[in-house]
Design a protein around this motif. Structure first.
Motif, mmCIF file in Angstrom:
data_model
loop_
_atom_site.group_PDB
_atom_site.id
_atom_site.type_symbol
_atom_site.label_atom_id
_atom_site.label_comp_id
_atom_site.label_asym_id
_atom_site.label_seq_id
_atom_site.Cartn_x
_atom_site.Cartn_y
_atom_site.Cartn_z
ATOM 1 N N UNK A 213 5.074 10.233 3.530
ATOM 2 C CA UNK A 213 5.679 9.179 2.733
ATOM 3 C C UNK A 213 4.675 8.226 2.117
ATOM 4 N N UNK A 214 5.085 6.960 1.959
ATOM 5 C CA UNK A 214 4.250 5.932 1.348
ATOM 6 C C UNK A 214 4.117 4.760 2.314
ATOM 7 N N UNK A 215 2.886 4.244 2.445
ATOM 8 C CA UNK A 215 2.604 3.102 3.300
ATOM 9 C C UNK A 215 2.094 1.951 2.441
ATOM 10 N N UNK A 216 2.450 0.726 2.832
ATOM 11 C CA UNK A 216 2.041 -0.473 2.111
ATOM 12 C C UNK A 216 1.372 -1.453 3.064
ATOM 13 N N UNK A 217 0.282 -2.058 2.607
ATOM 14 C CA UNK A 217 -0.342 -3.154 3.342
ATOM 15 C C UNK A 217 -0.489 -4.341 2.418
ATOM 16 N N UNK A 218 -0.326 -5.535 2.934
ATOM 17 C CA UNK A 218 -0.543 -6.753 2.158
ATOM 18 C C UNK A 218 -1.717 -7.548 2.715
ATOM 19 N N UNK A 219 -2.487 -6.922 3.631
ATOM 20 C CA UNK A 219 -3.636 -7.599 4.216
ATOM 21 C C UNK A 219 -4.846 -6.667 4.311
ATOM 22 N N UNK A 220 -5.014 -5.860 3.270
ATOM 23 C CA UNK A 220 -6.180 -4.978 3.127
ATOM 24 C C UNK A 220 -6.320 -3.983 4.283
ATOM 25 N N UNK A 221 -5.191 -3.520 4.796
ATOM 26 C CA UNK A 221 -5.232 -2.445 5.767
ATOM 27 C C UNK A 221 -5.197 -2.871 7.217
ATOM 28 N N UNK A 222 -5.046 -4.162 7.481
ATOM 29 C CA UNK A 222 -4.970 -4.614 8.872
ATOM 30 C C UNK A 222 -3.678 -4.151 9.518
ATOM 31 N N UNK A 223 -2.559 -4.307 8.804
ATOM 32 C CA UNK A 223 -1.270 -3.788 9.274
ATOM 33 C C UNK A 223 -0.595 -3.055 8.125
ATOM 34 N N UNK A 224 0.326 -2.158 8.497
ATOM 35 C CA UNK A 224 0.961 -1.281 7.513
ATOM 36 C C UNK A 224 2.473 -1.225 7.724
ATOM 37 N N UNK A 225 3.173 -0.982 6.614
ATOM 38 C CA UNK A 225 4.622 -0.799 6.659
ATOM 39 C C UNK A 225 4.981 0.475 5.907
ATOM 40 N N UNK A 226 5.776 1.390 6.535
ATOM 41 C CA UNK A 226 6.261 2.557 5.786
ATOM 42 C C UNK A 226 7.386 2.139 4.851
ATOM 43 N N UNK A 227 7.309 2.560 3.581
ATOM 44 C CA UNK A 227 8.285 2.066 2.598
ATOM 45 C C UNK A 227 9.044 3.198 1.901
ATOM 46 N N UNK A 228 8.917 4.434 2.403
ATOM 47 C CA UNK A 228 9.600 5.552 1.729
ATOM 48 C C UNK A 228 10.425 6.379 2.714
ATOM 49 N N UNK A 229 10.618 5.887 3.913
ATOM 50 C CA UNK A 229 11.240 6.701 4.960
ATOM 51 C C UNK A 229 12.719 6.972 4.735
#
Length: 344
Positions: free
Chosen positions: A30-46
């Motif tokens: 799927x697709x992953x998004x980070x808003x802190x340059x890769x420190x934490x991630x959220x899956x957004x296409x599941x």
């Protein structure tokens, strides 16, 4: 998130205004998004109906608009396929399928920097069967409708697209004739080649001056705003015809610079190139180990082979303000360097 065992990274897109925000497309995740340059991630296409992603693009006029092409853009036995093209208008919170469901594998999505409603899609088409949605598709209404502007044959799709950085009416395309059978991959044919459009993708002409003839496999293209007349191509072909080619006249004529092409599993698995936006002689090539040329293709070398980074590279983002800063997508996750690959 897409670190270590996140699997094969297919593409990387960085927010044009907020460099903290990244979108990472994964071949089977799927697709992953980070808003802190890769420190934490959220899956957004599941919640969508495809798990395999081939490419992802951000609208240069509105970075809340994200485009995703489903289906991996490699041709291995193991690849996942997709069900078309998706668009989000809220930074990946929600998605809408906008068609091309039978493309199965999408190699590239271009958004016209002058007009967000003008979209071009490189559809590779099904890997295990003929037909489907295969070729170049164009939309002038933001994806509400599509028109096929380049159709070659039932086994030949398009794997790469590039805008001329100085004029989005000029577009370059790489066609790819291929079919996987149980017993083998037919990785090329006479209908693979390089095409050029001068009317924004409405019509196309195949280029041949200085390019290989006969059976050709996968082609990767790159252009650079540092020299808009220069176009690079890495071309899988027979014998001495294969290699790295350069055009100095916007794709009208070509000259072979080097015999290097991506190896390992085979060019079908890599064979993508990225050019520095600031140095016209600097080009990176995806391969088992990343390769680099600093002289426009005359010579190639490995870009670091340290054990701190996984091999098998499929995606690369180059910082437009500093080409020492790279983000690489591999079979084993996502890696970042600030010293052009000396350390990751």
């Amino acid at each position: 998130g897409p670190a270590l065992m996140g699997g094969r990274i297919a593409d990387i897109a960085i927010h044009t205004e907020d460099r903290n925000t990244w979108y990472v497309a994964v071949g089977s995740g799927g697709i992953w998004k980070t808003t802190n340059r890769g420190t934490t991630w959220t899956p957004i296409f599941d919640e969508e109906s495809s798990y395999s992603i081939g490419t992802i693009s951000i609208d240069p006029h509105n970075p809340q608009v994200i485009w995703a092409g489903t289906g991996e853009n490699v041709s291995g036995r193991h690849v996942g396929w997709g069900d078309g093209i998706y668009k989000s208008v809220d930074g990946g919170k929600t998605w809408e399928n906008l068609g091309l469901e039978e493309s199965e594998h999408i190699g590239r999505i271009l958004i016209d920097p002058q007009n967000s409603d003008h979209i071009l899609v490189a559809a590779e088409g099904p890997l295990w069967s003929p037909g489907g949605d295969r070729g170049i598709y164009r939309s002038i209404d933001g994806g509400a409708s599509w028109k096929k502007t380049l159709e070659i044959d039932e086994n030949t799709g398009v794997t790469d697209l590039e805008f001329d950085p100085s004029n989005s009416n000029v577009v370059y395309a790489a066609s790819y004739q291929r079919r996987r059978q149980v017993w083998s991959l037919l990785a090329g044919g006479p209908n693979s080649g390089i095409y050029k459009s001068t009317d924004g993708g409405v019509t196309w002409k195949k280029k041949s001056n200085g390019l290989p003839s006969g059976d050709i496999g996968k082609i990767g293209l790159a252009v650079t705003p540092a020299d808009p007349y220069r176009v690079y191509a890495t071309i899988e072909a027979n014998g001495s015809n294969k290699g790295f080619y350069q055009s100095l006249d916007k794709g009208e004529s070509w000259k072979k610079k080097n015999s290097y092409i991506s190896g390992g599993t085979g060019p079908h698995y890599y064979q993508e190139i990225e050019a520095s936006p600031s140095d016209p002689d600097l080009v990176f090539q995806m391969d088992v180990f990343l390769h680099i040329t600093k002289d426009g293709g005359a010579t190639f070398d490995y870009l670091g082979t340290g054990r701190e980074k996984h091999s098998d590279n499929h995606a690369l983002w180059i910082d437009p303000e500093n080409d020492e800063h790279l983000i690489a997508g591999t079979d084993g996750g996502l890696y970042e360097t600030f010293d052009q690959g000396v350390s990751w």
